[in-house]
Design an enzyme around this catalytic site. Structure first.
Site, short mmCIF file in Angstrom:
data_model
loop_
_atom_site.label_atom_id
_atom_site.label_comp_id
_atom_site.label_asym_id
_atom_site.label_seq_id
_atom_site.Cartn_x
_atom_site.Cartn_y
_atom_site.Cartn_z
N CYS A 201 0.87 -1.17 0.00
CA CYS A 201 0.00 0.00 0.00
C CYS A 201 0.91 1.23 0.00
O CYS A 201 2.10 1.11 -0.34
CB CYS A 201 -0.98 -0.01 1.18
SG CYS A 201 -0.23 0.17 2.80
N CYS A 276 -1.42 1.91 -3.70
CA CYS A 276 -0.10 2.51 -3.92
C CYS A 276 -0.04 3.13 -5.32
O CYS A 276 0.98 3.70 -5.73
CB CYS A 276 1.03 1.51 -3.70
SG CYS A 276 0.74 -0.15 -4.27
N CYS A 280 2.79 1.19 -7.41
CA CYS A 280 2.71 -0.23 -7.06
C CYS A 280 3.70 -1.00 -7.93
O CYS A 280 3.88 -0.68 -9.10
CB CYS A 280 1.29 -0.75 -7.29
SG CYS A 280 0.22 -0.35 -5.91
#
Ligand SMILES: Cc1cc2nc3c(=O)[nH]c(=O)nc-3n(C[C@H](O)[C@H](O)[C@H](O)COP(=O)(O)O)c2cc1C
Length: 322
Positions: A201, A276, A280
């Site tokens: 996250c 995120c 990510c």
């Protein structure tokens, strides 16, 4: 997989040093990440029996236990203690470290909290002594047994050697390297082919921490669980720790880290992302799933509880599916 070793002898490059470093070397050969703590070089105060841990759940002493060793123990899959026998037990320096783990004992038995890694962590004992009495290791074995219980590690064996006195006696022992290799292989076998999952996250302070704790808690040693954040916070969110404690799960001593740090040792096969965004991670070959979960940071405690429950449901579904 982290194998954490405590080297308890004050003698430089003596017998315990040889035995523990051979053990760690064998673990590395099987793909483990290892970390050895030279206990005598650390700043570890003896327990002052302030009883703060039993009243509040933490130790107020500000030394290497707080900053390094408590978080490492919570992170480790395997904890190894290595010590010479000093008067039928471990060295005083190692015993100081063990006594300070009364904090873990209090969290477990007074506050009734469960370390999420409790079904997974193993403990192993290494020791050497000069004489050959029948009861030579009995005192140490009892102390180690209760230490492993406090840190939620299942005792998984020991290697102990009698008639080891001069600093090179262990290195000259005819079977030690073979003994270590066999023991390490048996110890690490359950950890070797686990499916690897990363929960990511933004701050690694709430959502990915909760998800990885639930995954460890429900899956035990069947999964290797990593967590990280694209912009890690300084510390985990206290409201998150509080709502996890309401379910009996202990989040103490977890420290947010970057996604790169989380997966530096081995790439995950499954990546679960939760907010995120662009940052990510992309890992070639890894299956990626986005969980649409709002960031609970800065919202009410009720909101945090709802996100916790949603994460718990999703993790259970994921484990069933796997
Ligand atoms: C303070 C002290 C106490 C010891 N007590 C014992 C003992 O109770 N029984 C024993 O067999 N050896 C005892 N020994 C010997 C050590 O266990 C032995 O020399 C060992 O090999 C040292 O390991 P190291 O090189 O890792 O420090 C003691 C040594 C010291 C310095």
């Amino acid at each position: 997989m982290l194998v954490l070793g405590f080297q308890g002898s004050p003698r430089k490059k003596g017998n315990t040093h040889f035995l523990l470093s051979s053990f760690m070397h064998a673990a590395e050969k099987l793909g483990a990440q290892t970390r050895t703590i030279e206990v005598t070089k650390k700043n570890i105060d003896a327990c002052k029996e302030l009883i703060v841990c039993e009243k509040k759940g933490y130790c107020p002493i500000d030394d290497d236990m707080k900053h390094e060793i408590y978080p490492l123990i919570r992170q480790a899959e395997v904890v190894v203690i290595g010590t010479p026998i000093f008067f039928y037990n471990m060295t005083a320096q190692l015993k100081a470290m063990v006594d300070r783990c009364q904090t873990f004992w209090a969290r477990k038995y007074v506050f009734k909290l469960r370390d999420p890694a409790q079904k997974m962590r193993r403990g192993f004992l290494l020791s050497v002594a000069a004489t050959k009495g029948k009861n030579l290791f009995e005192g140490l074995e009892l102390t180690a047994k209760y230490f492993f219980d406090a840190i939620d590690a299942t005792p998984a064996g020991s290697l102990t050697y009698r008639e080891i006195e001069g600093p090179k006696d262990m290195a000259n022992h005819p079977t030690v390297l073979e003994d270590v290799e066999i023991a390490v292989e048996k110890l690490l076998k359950p950890f070797l082919n686990r499916r690897k999952i990363l929960f990511a996250c933004r701050e690694n302070a709430c959502r990915s921490q909760m998800a990885s704790a639930f995954a460890q808690h429900f899956a035990g040693d069947r999964l290797e669980v990593f967590n990280g954040g694209s912009e890690p916070a300084q510390k985990i969110n206290p409201d998150m720790a509080k709502v996890m404690e309401e379910t009996g799960i202990d989040m103490a001593y977890r420290i947010p880290k970057t996604i790169d740090e989380a997966i530096s040792q081995s790439p995950p096969e499954i990546i679960i992302t939760m907010g995120c965004g662009e940052q990510c991670p992309y890992v070639p070959g890894a299956r990626r799933q986005d969980w649409d979960l709002p960031d609970p940071a800065g919202k009410s405690i009720e909101y945090m509880r709802n996100v916790r429950d949603e994460i718990e449901r999703k993790v259970k579904d994921l484990i069933t599916e796997l």
